[in-house]
Design a protein around this motif. Structure first.
Motif, PDB file in Angstrom:
ATOM      1  N   ASP A   1     -25.564 -33.312  46.579  1.00 14.62           N
ATOM      2  CA  ASP A   1     -24.962 -33.905  45.394  1.00 14.62           C
ATOM      3  C   ASP A   1     -24.433 -32.747  44.537  1.00 14.62           C
ATOM      4  OD1 ASP A   1     -24.271 -35.583  43.275  1.00 14.62           O
ATOM      5  OD2 ASP A   1     -26.243 -35.371  42.364  1.00 14.62           O
ATOM      6  N   ILE A   2     -23.121 -32.681  44.344  1.00 15.34           N
ATOM      7  CA  ILE A   2     -22.492 -31.556  43.650  1.00 15.34           C
ATOM      8  C   ILE A   2     -21.876 -32.035  42.342  1.00 15.34           C
ATOM      9  CG2 ILE A   2     -20.858 -29.625  43.868  1.00 15.34           C
ATOM     10  CD1 ILE A   2     -22.733 -29.627  46.222  1.00 15.34           C
ATOM     11  N   GLN A   3     -22.175 -31.339  41.252  1.00 16.23           N
ATOM     12  CA  GLN A   3     -21.469 -31.602  39.999  1.00 16.23           C
ATOM     13  C   GLN A   3     -20.248 -30.690  39.941  1.00 16.23           C
ATOM     14  OE1 GLN A   3     -23.432 -31.882  35.993  1.00 16.23           O
ATOM     15  NE2 GLN A   3     -22.032 -30.212  35.507  1.00 16.23           N
ATOM     16  N   VAL A   4     -19.083 -31.292  39.779  1.00 15.91           N
ATOM     17  CA  VAL A   4     -17.827 -30.534  39.714  1.00 15.91           C
ATOM     18  C   VAL A   4     -17.285 -30.588  38.291  1.00 15.91           C
ATOM     19  CG1 VAL A   4     -15.462 -30.346  40.567  1.00 15.91           C
ATOM     20  CG2 VAL A   4     -17.301 -31.050  42.121  1.00 15.91           C
ATOM     21  N   THR A   5     -16.964 -29.428  37.761  1.00 13.35           N
ATOM     22  CA  THR A   5     -16.330 -29.344  36.445  1.00 13.35           C
ATOM     23  C   THR A   5     -14.964 -28.710  36.629  1.00 13.35           C
ATOM     24  OG1 THR A   5     -18.470 -29.071  35.353  1.00 13.35           O
ATOM     25  CG2 THR A   5     -16.510 -28.452  34.094  1.00 13.35           C
ATOM     26  N   LYS A   6     -13.915 -29.489  36.345  1.00 19.20           N
ATOM     27  CA  LYS A   6     -12.553 -28.958  36.408  1.00 19.20           C
ATOM     28  C   LYS A   6     -12.112 -28.577  35.001  1.00 19.20           C
ATOM     29  CE  LYS A   6     -10.562 -31.032  40.551  1.00 19.20           C
ATOM     30  NZ  LYS A   6      -9.404 -31.796  41.048  1.00 19.20           N
ATOM     31  N   LYS A   7     -11.607 -27.347  34.873  1.00 22.20           N
ATOM     32  CA  LYS A   7     -11.176 -26.867  33.563  1.00 22.20           C
ATOM     33  C   LYS A   7     -10.115 -25.791  33.731  1.00 22.20           C
ATOM     34  CE  LYS A   7     -15.427 -24.083  33.444  1.00 22.20           C
ATOM     35  NZ  LYS A   7     -16.661 -23.819  32.707  1.00 22.20           N
TER      36      LYS A   7
ATOM     37  N   ARG B   1     -23.647 -26.757  41.179  1.00 20.70           N
ATOM     38  CA  ARG B   1     -22.520 -27.002  40.277  1.00 20.70           C
ATOM     39  C   ARG B   1     -21.338 -26.129  40.682  1.00 20.70           C
ATOM     40  NH1 ARG B   1     -26.909 -26.314  37.146  1.00 20.70           N
ATOM     41  NH2 ARG B   1     -26.248 -24.291  36.346  1.00 20.70           N
ATOM     42  N   VAL B   2     -20.161 -26.742  40.665  1.00 21.60           N
ATOM     43  CA  VAL B   2     -18.930 -26.022  40.977  1.00 21.60           C
ATOM     44  C   VAL B   2     -17.987 -26.127  39.783  1.00 21.60           C
ATOM     45  CG1 VAL B   2     -16.855 -26.001  42.415  1.00 21.60           C
ATOM     46  CG2 VAL B   2     -19.086 -26.367  43.470  1.00 21.60           C
ATOM     47  N   SER B   3     -17.413 -25.003  39.392  1.00 18.39           N
ATOM     48  CA  SER B   3     -16.341 -24.992  38.400  1.00 18.39           C
ATOM     49  C   SER B   3     -15.043 -24.696  39.141  1.00 18.39           C
ATOM     50  CB  SER B   3     -16.584 -23.914  37.338  1.00 18.39           C
ATOM     51  OG  SER B   3     -17.792 -24.165  36.646  1.00 18.39           O
ATOM     52  N   ALA B   4     -13.997 -25.477  38.842  1.00 18.52           N
ATOM     53  CA  ALA B   4     -12.739 -25.340  39.581  1.00 18.52           C
ATOM     54  C   ALA B   4     -11.549 -25.503  38.631  1.00 18.52           C
ATOM     55  CB  ALA B   4     -12.666 -26.398  40.688  1.00 18.52           C
ATOM     56  N   PRO B   5     -10.389 -24.938  39.007  1.00 15.58           N
ATOM     57  CA  PRO B   5      -9.177 -25.157  38.205  1.00 15.58           C
ATOM     58  C   PRO B   5      -8.827 -26.641  38.137  1.00 15.58           C
ATOM     59  CG  PRO B   5      -8.874 -23.344  39.760  1.00 15.58           C
ATOM     60  CD  PRO B   5     -10.163 -24.010  40.125  1.00 15.58           C
ATOM     61  N   LEU B   6      -8.213 -27.042  37.040  1.00 15.48           N
ATOM     62  CA  LEU B   6      -7.886 -28.456  36.814  1.00 15.48           C
ATOM     63  C   LEU B   6      -7.078 -29.072  37.946  1.00 15.48           C
ATOM     64  CD1 LEU B   6      -7.088 -28.572  32.990  1.00 15.48           C
ATOM     65  CD2 LEU B   6      -8.762 -29.993  34.188  1.00 15.48           C
TER      66      LEU B   6
END
Length: 197
Positions: A20-26, A42-47
């Protein structure tokens, strides 16, 4: 999509490789991956990053994620504690314990969630606490749940039943979990940390 300090941020969950991955696009240029103290990913990724690229990014780092999660465990999972005949005996004890309480737990959880599964089965699983076949309305539970308190079983049963309302791990799914099992996050942490009762 939400805005913080005038910037757009999108937060959602996806499942990849059973995680289960939480993805934050910003508004960032590169992707970043973090494993929390509780083993959450948790993954942070470009919008504008396509989801298939995010999934590939996670798959390519699955070994690293697993190593990090293992390192963060406070104690081993029950199936890691026993070998040979002792393991089989412990598994039988877990199965017997679950068979005694499961009918009542299922009945209570089905009433709370408002859905009914056609079939329940117990299985020795090493990577999941439960799975749900939505089409067949069949739910499998990890037999090693018998080593944990009842609230852990209630959480997993509720989680799998909610999949009959919402297939994916998304905002709607977690909204149901908050409604039907308000303490689910702390119970999930206990299960995934390997903490024994």
């Amino acid at each position: 999509m939400v805005k913080t300090s005038g910037k757009s941020v999108k937060i959602y969950h996806l499942t990849e490789n059973g995680l289960d991955i939480q993805v934050t696009k910003k508004a960032i240029r590169n992707m970043y991956l973090r494993v929390g103290a509780d083993g959450s990913v948790r993954v942070s990724a470009p919008l504008r990053m396509p989801e298939h690229d995010i999934r590939r990014f996670i798959r390519e780092r699955s070994d690293w994620i697993e190593a990090k999660q293992q390192g963060k465990r406070k104690s081993p999972q029950p199936w890691e504690l026993y070998e040979g005949p002792e393991r089989e005996e412990k598994k039988r004890e877990c199965r017997t314990r679950l068979e005694e309480i499961l009918p009542q737990v299922i009945r209570e959880c089905e009433e709370r969630v408002g859905v009914h599964a056609e079939e329940w089965r117990l299985r020795d699983m090493k990577t999941r606490w439960g799975t749900c076949n939505v089409e067949k309305r069949r739910i499998w539970l990890n037999v090693w749940l018998g080593e944990y308190p009842r609230e852990c079983l209630e959480y997993v049963v509720t989680h799998e039943l909610v999949h009959l309302l919402e297939r994916g791990h998304n905002r709607i799914f977690y909204g149901y979990m908050d409604a039907f099992c308000p303490r689910w996050k702390s119970v999930k942490t206990r299960l995934n940390s390997g903490v024994q009762p």
